[in-house]
Write a protein that holds these residues in place. Sequence first.
Motif, PDB file in Angstrom:
ATOM      1  N   UNK A  74       0.810  -1.214   0.000  1.00 21.15           N
ATOM      2  CA  UNK A  74       0.000   0.000   0.000  1.00 21.15           C
ATOM      3  C   UNK A  74       0.847   1.269   0.000  1.00 21.15           C
ATOM      4  N   UNK A  75       2.081   1.155   0.524  1.00 23.27           N
ATOM      5  CA  UNK A  75       2.941   2.339   0.597  1.00 23.27           C
ATOM      6  C   UNK A  75       4.314   2.017  -0.015  1.00 23.27           C
ATOM      7  N   UNK A  76       4.374   1.758  -1.304  1.00 23.22           N
ATOM      8  CA  UNK A  76       5.657   1.363  -1.904  1.00 23.22           C
ATOM      9  C   UNK A  76       6.703   2.472  -1.934  1.00 23.22           C
ATOM     10  N   UNK A  77       6.274   3.723  -1.828  1.00 23.67           N
ATOM     11  CA  UNK A  77       7.226   4.834  -1.894  1.00 23.67           C
ATOM     12  C   UNK A  77       7.659   5.319  -0.520  1.00 23.67           C
ATOM     13  N   UNK A  78       7.126   4.727   0.528  1.00 22.82           N
ATOM     14  CA  UNK A  78       7.494   5.144   1.886  1.00 22.82           C
ATOM     15  C   UNK A  78       8.901   4.622   2.244  1.00 22.82           C
ATOM     16  N   UNK A  79       9.480   5.222   3.261  1.00 26.21           N
ATOM     17  CA  UNK A  79      10.773   4.785   3.776  1.00 26.21           C
ATOM     18  C   UNK A  79      10.600   4.288   5.205  1.00 26.21           C
ATOM     19  N   UNK A  80      11.605   3.545   5.690  1.00 27.28           N
ATOM     20  CA  UNK A  80      11.572   2.992   7.046  1.00 27.28           C
ATOM     21  C   UNK A  80      12.410   3.845   7.991  1.00 27.28           C
ATOM     22  N   UNK A  81      11.922   4.035   9.190  1.00 30.56           N
ATOM     23  CA  UNK A  81      12.728   4.658  10.237  1.00 30.56           C
ATOM     24  C   UNK A  81      13.281   3.573  11.142  1.00 30.56           C
ATOM     25  N   UNK A  82      14.591   3.505  11.232  1.00 22.30           N
ATOM     26  CA  UNK A  82      15.238   2.445  11.997  1.00 22.30           C
ATOM     27  C   UNK A  82      15.170   2.730  13.494  1.00 22.30           C
ATOM     28  N   UNK A  83      14.841   1.695  14.251  1.00 20.39           N
ATOM     29  CA  UNK A  83      14.851   1.783  15.707  1.00 20.39           C
ATOM     30  C   UNK A  83      16.139   1.210  16.288  1.00 20.39           C
ATOM     31  N   UNK A  84      16.743   0.241  15.566  1.00 20.08           N
ATOM     32  CA  UNK A  84      17.999  -0.361  16.001  1.00 20.08           C
ATOM     33  C   UNK A  84      18.961  -0.365  14.820  1.00 20.08           C
ATOM     34  N   UNK A  85      20.223  -0.574  15.114  1.00 23.51           N
ATOM     35  CA  UNK A  85      21.247  -0.497  14.069  1.00 23.51           C
ATOM     36  C   UNK A  85      21.235  -1.741  13.195  1.00 23.51           C
ATOM     37  N   UNK A  86      21.743  -1.587  11.980  1.00 25.89           N
ATOM     38  CA  UNK A  86      21.895  -2.672  11.027  1.00 25.89           C
ATOM     39  C   UNK A  86      23.325  -2.693  10.521  1.00 25.89           C
ATOM     40  N   UNK A  87      23.729  -3.825   9.998  1.00 29.02           N
ATOM     41  CA  UNK A  87      25.044  -3.907   9.359  1.00 29.02           C
ATOM     42  C   UNK A  87      25.065  -2.985   8.143  1.00 29.02           C
ATOM     43  N   UNK A  88      26.157  -2.285   7.977  1.00 27.90           N
ATOM     44  CA  UNK A  88      26.291  -1.358   6.864  1.00 27.90           C
ATOM     45  C   UNK A  88      26.100   0.082   7.257  1.00 27.90           C
ATOM     46  N   UNK A  89      25.492   0.332   8.420  1.00 21.16           N
ATOM     47  CA  UNK A  89      25.333   1.707   8.887  1.00 21.16           C
ATOM     48  C   UNK A  89      26.652   2.238   9.445  1.00 21.16           C
ATOM     49  N   UNK A  90      26.928   3.485   9.194  1.00 25.56           N
ATOM     50  CA  UNK A  90      28.120   4.099   9.768  1.00 25.56           C
ATOM     51  C   UNK A  90      28.020   4.183  11.293  1.00 25.56           C
ATOM     52  N   UNK A  91      26.789   4.287  11.787  1.00 20.79           N
ATOM     53  CA  UNK A  91      26.599   4.413  13.237  1.00 20.79           C
ATOM     54  C   UNK A  91      26.633   3.066  13.947  1.00 20.79           C
ATOM     55  N   UNK A  92      26.590   1.947  13.191  1.00 21.73           N
ATOM     56  CA  UNK A  92      26.441   0.630  13.816  1.00 21.73           C
ATOM     57  C   UNK A  92      27.580   0.278  14.772  1.00 21.73           C
ATOM     58  N   UNK A  93      28.865   0.423  14.376  1.00 21.91           N
ATOM     59  CA  UNK A  93      29.929   0.062  15.329  1.00 21.91           C
ATOM     60  C   UNK A  93      29.890   0.876  16.611  1.00 21.91           C
ATOM     61  N   UNK A  94      29.640   2.190  16.465  1.00 17.86           N
ATOM     62  CA  UNK A  94      29.599   3.041  17.654  1.00 17.86           C
ATOM     63  C   UNK A  94      28.407   2.689  18.541  1.00 17.86           C
ATOM     64  N   UNK A  95      27.247   2.405  17.915  1.00 18.80           N
ATOM     65  CA  UNK A  95      26.052   2.074  18.696  1.00 18.80           C
ATOM     66  C   UNK A  95      26.244   0.773  19.469  1.00 18.80           C
ATOM     67  N   UNK A  96      26.873  -0.220  18.826  1.00 28.41           N
ATOM     68  CA  UNK A  96      27.116  -1.502  19.507  1.00 28.41           C
ATOM     69  C   UNK A  96      28.099  -1.330  20.660  1.00 28.41           C
ATOM     70  N   UNK A  97      29.185  -0.607  20.420  1.00 27.20           N
ATOM     71  CA  UNK A  97      30.171  -0.426  21.482  1.00 27.20           C
ATOM     72  C   UNK A  97      29.580   0.398  22.626  1.00 27.20           C
ATOM     73  N   UNK A  98      28.730   1.371  22.294  1.00 28.30           N
ATOM     74  CA  UNK A  98      28.128   2.208  23.332  1.00 28.30           C
ATOM     75  C   UNK A  98      27.230   1.370  24.241  1.00 28.30           C
ATOM     76  N   UNK A  99      26.463   0.454  23.648  1.00 26.34           N
ATOM     77  CA  UNK A  99      25.590  -0.370  24.474  1.00 26.34           C
ATOM     78  C   UNK A  99      26.394  -1.332  25.336  1.00 26.34           C
ATOM     79  N   UNK A 100      27.408  -1.972  24.743  1.00 26.86           N
ATOM     80  CA  UNK A 100      28.209  -2.925  25.510  1.00 26.86           C
ATOM     81  C   UNK A 100      28.970  -2.232  26.634  1.00 26.86           C
ATOM     82  N   UNK A 101      29.571  -1.078  26.342  1.00 27.59           N
ATOM     83  CA  UNK A 101      30.341  -0.373  27.369  1.00 27.59           C
ATOM     84  C   UNK A 101      29.446   0.108  28.501  1.00 27.59           C
ATOM     85  N   UNK A 102      28.233   0.563  28.169  1.00 29.82           N
ATOM     86  CA  UNK A 102      27.294   0.970  29.232  1.00 29.82           C
ATOM     87  C   UNK A 102      26.898  -0.220  30.103  1.00 29.82           C
TER      88      UNK A 102
END
Length: 420
Positions: free
Chosen positions: A22-50
Motif C-alpha cells: 500500500x505504501x511502496x514509496x514510503x521509507x523505514x525509520x530504523x529503531x535499532x542499528x543494522x550492518x552497513x550503517x556508519x553508526x552501527x559500530x559506535x552504537x554496539x560499542x556504546x551499548x556494551x560499554x554501558x
Amino acid sequence: FLHGHLEETVFMEQPPGFIHPQFPSHVCQLKKSLYGLRQAPRAWFHRLSNWLQAQGFSGSKTDSSLFHKYNDENMIFFLIYVDDILITGNDHKGITTLLSLLNQEFPTRDLGIARFFLGIELIPHEDDYLLSQSKYITGLLQRAKMDGARPVSTPIAINNSPSSSSPALSDPQIYRSIVGALQYVTITRPDITFAVNRACQFMHAPTEQNWDNVKRILRYLKGTILHGLLLYRQSSRDLHAYSDADWASSPEDRRSTSGYAIFLGRNLISWNSKKQPTVSRSSTEAEYKAIANTTSEIIWLQSLLSELHLASNIAPKIWCDNIGATYLTANPIFHARTKHVEIDFHFVRERVATQQLSVSYISAEDQIADIFTKPLSRQRFNKLASKLNVRDLPLSLSGGKRDKTELSKLTGSNYQIKSY
C-alpha cells in the motif's frame, strides 16, 4: 551490530522483497542499528560499554577496547574487538558470574580457555606461551599463490634498493592486499617488521621490483611458518628498551629509519620500524629523534601497566648505540648544535633530569633494534631475531603432536625447519 540502539534518526529505503504493497514509496525509520550503517559500530560499542559499567567495570584510559574491574585483590580484565572477547583475571568466581550475566544480555558462545583469537593461536609451551599465526600465514601464502615457493633465509636482501627503471605493477590491488595482510602478521612476527615497513612505502604506485620484495617476505615466511613470539610467564616488571636509527637510509628523500624494541622483563611487548617524518642533519639527531619516539611509547606503556597493576618502581632504561645522542638527553651544552631540532623531542631531557628515565650507551653489536632499521646478513639477522623471542613452534601442541604430513604441507617436504 544488531544489538546497538540508535541515538540518531536514520531512514532507510524499503528492502527488496519487503516492500509494503500500500505504501511502496514510503521509507523505514530504523529503531535499532543494522550492518552497513556508519553508526552501527559506535552504537554496539556504546551499548556494551554501558552494560559493562553497570556491572562495575571501568574503561581503560589508554586503550578504549579494554575494561577492568577491581575488588580488593581480585581483578577481571575484559578485552573486546567488535564481537570477539577475551576475559581474564584472578577472580574465577567473578568471571563465571560475568559470563552468565553476559549470556543473559547478549547471545554469546563460551569457547572456554583461549586457544585462538583473531587469527592468533595461543599455544602453551612448557610454562610459557607461544603466539603463532601459522594458519593465517598458510592462507596468505595460498592467496598470493606462493605456497609452493622456495624458502629464503631473510625477509629482505642486503643490497635492496629501489630502481627507477622498474616498470609499474600491472595489478597494484594484489600488492596492497598482500602487504596489508603482512602488516597483521607483524603482530607475532617482529622479525619481518622492517621489510613490511619498507613495502608499505610504495603502496601508492608499486613496481615489479616492489612486488618481488614482497614475494621475498612471503618466501621467508614459508620457511619459518612455524615460528612465533614466545611469552614467558615468569618475568620481572621492569621496562627496558633498545632504540636505533639508520641515518638518511632512504635514497628517495634521505630520511632516516628509526626503530625500537621494548621489553617487559624478558618479554618483548612493543616494537616499531618507521621512517622519520623529517630529514635529520646528522646521525646524532636521527638517533635522538628515535629515543624520543621510544620514550613516548614507554610513557603509554607505563600508563597501561599501571592500570593492569603491573607498574614497576624502577625507572625504564633505553639503550642507544650513539654516544652523541646519549649525551644529548642529559647534557644541555649540546643545545647550540641542536637548536634546529623540534622542541617536542626535548621532553626526553626532562624525564632524564627527574630520574623517570635513563638512557645508556650500548655497543652496535648488541643493539637489538638494529633489525628494525636496515637489511642484515643472515647470521646477524638470525641472532637478533632470536633475541626478540622469535622461536620455532614446538612439535608437541596441547598434548598432541603434528605429524610429518601436516608439517610437509606447511613448510614443503624438501625444507628442514631449524630453530634459531
